[in-house]
Design a protein around this motif. Sequence first.
Motif, mmCIF file in Angstrom:
data_model
loop_
_atom_site.group_PDB
_atom_site.id
_atom_site.type_symbol
_atom_site.label_atom_id
_atom_site.label_comp_id
_atom_site.label_asym_id
_atom_site.label_seq_id
_atom_site.Cartn_x
_atom_site.Cartn_y
_atom_site.Cartn_z
ATOM 1 N N LEU A 113 -6.405 -3.592 -16.720
ATOM 2 C CA LEU A 113 -7.691 -4.210 -16.638
ATOM 3 C C LEU A 113 -8.729 -3.073 -15.812
ATOM 4 O O LEU A 113 -9.607 -3.359 -16.771
ATOM 5 C CB LEU A 113 -7.874 -5.676 -16.643
ATOM 6 N N LYS A 114 -8.397 -3.431 -14.551
ATOM 7 C CA LYS A 114 -9.624 -3.160 -13.943
ATOM 8 C C LYS A 114 -8.573 -2.203 -13.189
ATOM 9 O O LYS A 114 -7.543 -2.526 -12.640
ATOM 10 C CB LYS A 114 -9.985 -3.894 -13.509
ATOM 11 N N ILE A 115 -9.210 -1.011 -12.491
ATOM 12 C CA ILE A 115 -8.541 -0.686 -11.219
ATOM 13 C C ILE A 115 -9.933 -0.113 -10.530
ATOM 14 O O ILE A 115 -11.358 0.630 -10.879
ATOM 15 C CB ILE A 115 -8.170 1.308 -11.163
ATOM 16 N N ILE A 116 -9.852 -0.262 -8.751
ATOM 17 C CA ILE A 116 -11.186 0.237 -7.250
ATOM 18 C C ILE A 116 -10.307 1.104 -7.025
ATOM 19 O O ILE A 116 -8.963 0.955 -6.419
ATOM 20 C CB ILE A 116 -11.055 -1.163 -7.179
ATOM 21 N N THR A 117 -10.467 2.540 -6.575
ATOM 22 C CA THR A 117 -9.731 3.286 -5.356
ATOM 23 C C THR A 117 -10.881 3.267 -4.112
ATOM 24 O O THR A 117 -11.872 2.777 -4.118
ATOM 25 C CB THR A 117 -9.726 4.682 -5.871
ATOM 26 N N PHE A 118 -10.581 2.714 -2.611
ATOM 27 C CA PHE A 118 -11.219 2.809 -1.775
ATOM 28 C C PHE A 118 -9.654 3.130 -0.680
ATOM 29 O O PHE A 118 -9.245 4.097 -0.883
ATOM 30 C CB PHE A 118 -11.522 1.743 -1.484
ATOM 31 N N THR A 119 -10.568 4.175 1.037
ATOM 32 C CA THR A 119 -9.982 4.273 1.681
ATOM 33 C C THR A 119 -10.829 3.691 2.625
ATOM 34 O O THR A 119 -11.794 2.631 2.896
ATOM 35 C CB THR A 119 -10.586 6.067 2.451
ATOM 36 N N LYS A 120 -8.976 3.107 3.682
ATOM 37 C CA LYS A 120 -9.220 2.049 4.753
ATOM 38 C C LYS A 120 -8.341 2.667 6.208
ATOM 39 O O LYS A 120 -7.229 2.670 5.681
ATOM 40 C CB LYS A 120 -9.291 0.610 4.237
ATOM 41 N N SER A 162 -13.474 3.905 -9.702
ATOM 42 C CA SER A 162 -13.560 2.278 -10.302
ATOM 43 C C SER A 162 -13.618 2.642 -11.888
ATOM 44 O O SER A 162 -14.654 3.382 -12.272
ATOM 45 C CB SER A 162 -14.752 1.842 -9.305
ATOM 46 N N ARG A 163 -12.735 1.247 -12.234
ATOM 47 C CA ARG A 163 -12.904 1.291 -14.035
ATOM 48 C C ARG A 163 -12.792 0.053 -14.633
ATOM 49 O O ARG A 163 -11.774 -0.535 -13.983
ATOM 50 C CB ARG A 163 -11.723 2.698 -14.214
ATOM 51 N N SER A 184 -2.317 -8.342 -3.868
ATOM 52 C CA SER A 184 -3.749 -9.186 -3.404
ATOM 53 C C SER A 184 -4.271 -10.192 -3.301
ATOM 54 O O SER A 184 -3.490 -11.139 -3.883
ATOM 55 C CB SER A 184 -4.682 -8.800 -4.105
ATOM 56 N N LYS A 185 -4.885 -10.800 -2.703
ATOM 57 C CA LYS A 185 -5.181 -12.487 -2.622
ATOM 58 C C LYS A 185 -6.072 -12.408 -3.638
ATOM 59 O O LYS A 185 -6.353 -13.491 -3.451
ATOM 60 C CB LYS A 185 -5.646 -12.724 -1.307
ATOM 61 N N LEU A 186 -7.082 -11.520 -3.953
ATOM 62 C CA LEU A 186 -7.693 -12.166 -5.158
ATOM 63 C C LEU A 186 -7.080 -11.619 -6.310
ATOM 64 O O LEU A 186 -6.134 -11.375 -6.722
ATOM 65 C CB LEU A 186 -8.070 -10.118 -5.144
ATOM 66 N N THR A 187 -8.040 -12.413 -7.156
ATOM 67 C CA THR A 187 -7.841 -12.879 -8.856
ATOM 68 C C THR A 187 -7.582 -12.253 -9.686
ATOM 69 O O THR A 187 -7.996 -12.405 -10.272
ATOM 70 C CB THR A 187 -7.406 -14.634 -8.638
ATOM 71 N N SER A 188 -9.037 -12.142 -9.533
ATOM 72 C CA SER A 188 -9.822 -11.136 -10.650
ATOM 73 C C SER A 188 -11.066 -9.647 -9.650
ATOM 74 O O SER A 188 -11.277 -10.095 -7.763
ATOM 75 C CB SER A 188 -11.204 -11.796 -11.609
ATOM 76 N N LEU A 189 -11.103 -8.773 -10.747
ATOM 77 C CA LEU A 189 -11.592 -7.400 -9.516
ATOM 78 C C LEU A 189 -13.408 -7.783 -10.908
ATOM 79 O O LEU A 189 -13.293 -8.138 -11.990
ATOM 80 C CB LEU A 189 -11.239 -6.481 -9.834
ATOM 81 N N ASN A 190 -14.089 -7.403 -9.810
ATOM 82 C CA ASN A 190 -15.966 -7.253 -10.307
ATOM 83 C C ASN A 190 -15.622 -5.809 -10.307
ATOM 84 O O ASN A 190 -16.238 -5.467 -8.926
ATOM 85 C CB ASN A 190 -16.490 -8.131 -9.606
ATOM 86 N N VAL A 191 -15.683 -5.340 -10.932
ATOM 87 C CA VAL A 191 -16.214 -3.243 -10.955
ATOM 88 C C VAL A 191 -17.467 -3.586 -11.755
ATOM 89 O O VAL A 191 -18.107 -3.725 -12.713
ATOM 90 C CB VAL A 191 -15.334 -3.003 -11.989
ATOM 91 N N LYS A 192 -18.466 -2.791 -10.931
ATOM 92 C CA LYS A 192 -19.681 -2.637 -11.625
ATOM 93 C C LYS A 192 -19.988 -0.853 -11.785
ATOM 94 O O LYS A 192 -20.794 -1.145 -12.948
ATOM 95 C CB LYS A 192 -20.752 -2.559 -10.140
ATOM 96 N N ILE A 205 -16.709 2.811 -0.938
ATOM 97 C CA ILE A 205 -15.601 2.671 -1.905
ATOM 98 C C ILE A 205 -15.636 4.646 -1.752
ATOM 99 O O ILE A 205 -16.729 5.299 -1.981
ATOM 100 C CB ILE A 205 -15.232 2.613 -3.351
ATOM 101 N N SER A 206 -14.708 5.355 -0.499
ATOM 102 C CA SER A 206 -14.722 6.744 -0.568
ATOM 103 C C SER A 206 -13.552 7.402 -0.718
ATOM 104 O O SER A 206 -12.034 6.811 -0.887
ATOM 105 C CB SER A 206 -15.116 6.976 1.207
ATOM 106 N N SER A 207 -13.170 8.532 -1.622
ATOM 107 C CA SER A 207 -12.111 9.428 -2.163
ATOM 108 C C SER A 207 -11.677 9.759 -0.848
ATOM 109 O O SER A 207 -12.683 10.768 0.444
ATOM 110 C CB SER A 207 -12.912 10.270 -2.703
ATOM 111 N N PRO A 208 -10.558 9.699 -0.444
ATOM 112 C CA PRO A 208 -10.518 10.557 0.486
ATOM 113 C C PRO A 208 -10.186 12.501 0.148
ATOM 114 O O PRO A 208 -9.908 13.117 1.345
ATOM 115 C CB PRO A 208 -8.539 10.711 0.307
#
Length: 550
Positions: free
Chosen positions: A207-214, A268-269, A254-262, A299-302
């Motif tokens: 349904l949704k994907i978010i990418t980020f760097t941590k 992100s998608r 993940s501890k999240l149950t749903s993602l909120n993509v803006k 969210i930053s790209s590597p």
Amino acid sequence: MCHLDGNCQLTNHSSEILSTCNTRLENKINCSFSNILANGNDNKKFKGDRSPCSPSRVLHLRKIPNDVTEAEVISLGLPFGKVTNLLMLKGKSQAFLEMASEEAAVTMVNYYTPVTPHLRSQPVYIQYSNHRELKTDNLPNQARTQAALQAVNAVQSGALALTGAPATEGGLLPGQSSVLRIIVENLFYPVTLEVLYQIFSKFGTVLKIITFTKNNQFQALLQYADPMNANYAKMALDGQNIYNACCTLRIDFSKLTSLNVKYNNDKSRDFTRLDLPSGDGQPSLDPNMAAAFGTPGIISSPYAGAAGFAPAIGFHQAAGLSVPSLPGALGPLAITTSAVTGRMAIPGVAGVPGNSVLLVSNLNPDAITPHGLFILFGVYGDVHRVKIMFNKKENALVQMADATQAQLAMSHLNGQRLYGKVLRATLSKHQTVQLPREGQEDQGLTKDYSNSPLHRFKKPGSKNFLNIFPPSATLHLSNIPPSVTVDDLKNLFADTGCTVKAFKFFQKDRKMALIQLGTVEEAIQALIELHNHDLGENHHLRVSFSKSTI
């Protein structure tokens, strides 16, 4: 006394006798890979000299790594159907895998013929066994194998219930959700959002994907429609490499149950919201997500230039096949070139460069027609041409309007059952479908649909872009004239051989209805047969897959 029959039945518990039986079992394998063994050449791919073994639901696997687990071997067969038994001969780097049906085994062998699957970055060779089934009831050390079979098949059937584990509602264990947290270690090549989508969509609807760097690590959050799909993907993919010896997937719930993509862009998608803006620059995380990850909300790209970077990897494109993104075949997980170069396949967005022609294989030659493929693939894009191969009618080429629609159709239709066979869709090596020359024998197998009035996506911004769903047993019907009754429509679908389980008209708009059929396969066939069916009063029925149930 050691008894060995054609079903590989061993009835003595002594290890010495087991060894003898295993030796005799090997000697019964007629389709050997002797030419590979003769020179000790592990790298040579065995193709042309394969002995003509007759199909069997038992498959013989060779050169499996010594440290491979039962679950990893089982995962090779999972995309093709239920795995019913396994015999591991680790000392000999071999295994026997039994599928539930011969058809599943044939599909698996056909799929892995152009591209050798890998386990733990080592090539594995698969052929038919001359055994018709495996009987391992009396073998020692089968407890782990049977436990792995039960666990993996339970996940696949959506009924995971581990013995002795406190299962929660729905059969899932505590802490398991539909959202996965993915860390990519040893990031030698860039990993794009589309690469992740292609890999993980093999296990269910993403349904949704978010990418980020941590912490200087490329990470992603990925939400499935069903937590069972997330659990299945985690089990199959955790610890696997996307490319040879690098880009290792580490996966947790993940501890999240749903993602909120803006924003819908390369970082992100939300695949359920095609109307989201692309954003001006890097999208920000939802505050709740930012708090969950301790990130500053960016969210930053590597890789600054990741979108235009194509790793120098030799991608197999033989016979028009991209290397399958399948569990157990992830070393390397060869991704289609458009994915590697960061071109996101987005429904409803202007076409991207890339191949718009799909190779569709394992079709039922007695039932499939160019029109049937046009209607089915037309659910996910505008089909311009269809060509069923003259000499091999179980294969066809389908040319979509652009590469975006080709990717969309491939992701939704690959692996679906059609007329009793599991359909396979991959990108073709051909860039266009050639029409037959004048006087050339074709038997009506090549059709040009570029000007068809039945295209669903000709109008920019069409509502059809917002109603693209995976094949389902529930169909959405529209353009129904007032005179047509519930029984009329039920009988229409029943006449195609379907079982009608439920039906309801929309309360506010009686021109539309939902109909639930017995299986997804029935719904696919009904859509092919009844889309554009003349209902009278100048009304032609419109049929599409629904995300709703009745």
